[in-house]
Design an enzyme around this catalytic site. Structure first.
Site, PDB file in Angstrom:
ATOM      1  N   LEU A   1       0.820  -1.211   0.000  1.00 52.08           N
ATOM      2  CA  LEU A   1       0.000   0.000   0.000  1.00 52.08           C
ATOM      3  C   LEU A   1       0.855   1.262   0.000  1.00 52.08           C
ATOM      4  CD1 LEU A   1      -2.869   1.161   0.172  1.00 52.08           C
ATOM      5  CD2 LEU A   1      -2.660   1.083   2.666  1.00 52.08           C
ATOM      6  N   ASP A   2       0.634   2.118  -0.997  1.00 50.61           N
ATOM      7  CA  ASP A   2       1.285   3.428  -1.123  1.00 50.61           C
ATOM      8  C   ASP A   2       2.808   3.331  -1.194  1.00 50.61           C
ATOM      9  OD1 ASP A   2      -1.131   4.830  -1.115  1.00 50.61           O
ATOM     10  OD2 ASP A   2      -1.186   4.891   1.073  1.00 50.61           O
ATOM     11  N   GLU A   3       3.336   2.183  -1.631  1.00 49.24           N
ATOM     12  CA  GLU A   3       4.787   2.011  -1.700  1.00 49.24           C
ATOM     13  C   GLU A   3       5.256   1.582  -3.087  1.00 49.24           C
ATOM     14  OE1 GLU A   3       6.389  -0.411   1.389  1.00 49.24           O
ATOM     15  OE2 GLU A   3       5.205   0.549   2.984  1.00 49.24           O
TER      16      GLU A   3
END
Length: 284
Positions: A227-229
């Site tokens: 997530l979000d990486e």
């Protein structure tokens, strides 16, 4: 009559790559309009993007290039430069990025075709209609895991039906399943504020205000199961000071999100972004 094409590739670095690639283009009367290269010293990989013209057709060029690509172990893509990417936009209840994208498309400042907009809310169906774009409402309020899975199946059906090249999460406040992330690998872009991971959850700008931050930013990246990486494509930042309250911080944040996302979409649509492990090479 010449046609416009874009070739982008990455492969293990070594001597003679540029000579070999341009030799194939020369054999098809290719006229190079622009060329960019990068050798990564850490990964020992070579990256290249060439815009060129040729009287040959796309299929003939792909057939001619395939043996060299196999020999060099290339990840490559050869496309018609005039074809616009078919884009699906996902949005929830924050519409600033959606509105910005649609305006840029309408004014021909973003070389994409938005084929559909999908949302877990109905808030922006009128905005979609004003641009003559189909709006799909896939509700998720208090959804069970089974209902969430069913909603994702509808998304996948829409993606396949519309032959979508790129999915843009324009402040779509839902987490995609690992299976959907894998299906969309390298062709889904997300945008979020720069306060992650420091200020997670609700009211991040209020949290940032309490800590007295001096920079507001946004990150546009490819979607992955982490997530979000995912690999970062573009980031934008604005300096602020003590006089900014939480609402002003949020307004600055909206602007940075729009800028970063629009650039990331444009560079992807123009085939300027190449994956380099957890990073990207962007030939701007």
């Amino acid at each position: 009559m010449s046609h416009s094409f874009i070739l982008k590739l990455s492969c293990p670095d070594g001597p003679g790559i540029v000579h070999a690639v341009t030799g194939v283009l020369l054999a098809h009367q290719g006229n190079i309009l622009s060329s960019a290269q990068h050798g990564d010293a850490d990964t020992r990989r070579f990256f290249m993007r060439i815009a060129f013209e040729s009287p040959s057709g796309l299929d003939a060029l792909r057939e001619a290039f395939a043996p060299l690509a196999a020999q060099r172990g290339m990840d490559w893509e050869l496309v018609d430069a005039t074809r616009k990417a078919r884009v699906l936009i996902l949005v929830s209840k924050f519409g600033h990025c959606l509105n910005d994208i649609l305006f840029r498309v309408a004014t021909q400042h973003l070389p994409i075709e938005v084929v559909a907009i999908a949302s877990n809310h109905r808030d922006f169906y009128q905005l979609a209609a004003s641009h003559n774009i189909a709006f799909h409402h896939f509700p998720l309020l208090n959804a069970t895991p089974e209902q969430k899975a069913a909603q994702e199946r509808k998304l996948i059906e829409l993606i396949d039906e519309q032959q979508v090249d790129l999915v843009v999460l324009a402040r779509y406040m839902q987490i995609l399943s690992p299976a959907l992330c894998e299906k969309l690998a390298g062709r889904a872009i997300n945008i979020h504020h720069s306060f992650l991971p420091s200020f997670k959850g609700a009211r991040p700008y209020h949290q940032a205000f309490e800590r007295g931050v001096k920079l507001i930013g946004a990150t546009a990246h490819y979607v992955t199961g982490d997530l979000d990486e995912g690999p970062i494509i573009e980031q934008e930042v604005s300096r602020i000071d003590h006089s900014y309250g939480p609402e002003q911080l949020a307004a600055v944040g909206r602007d940075t999100e729009c800028l970063a996302l629009a650039r990331a979409i444009q560079w992807h649509a123009e085939h300027r972004v190449l994956l380099n492990g957890k990073r990207t090479v962007v030939f701007r």
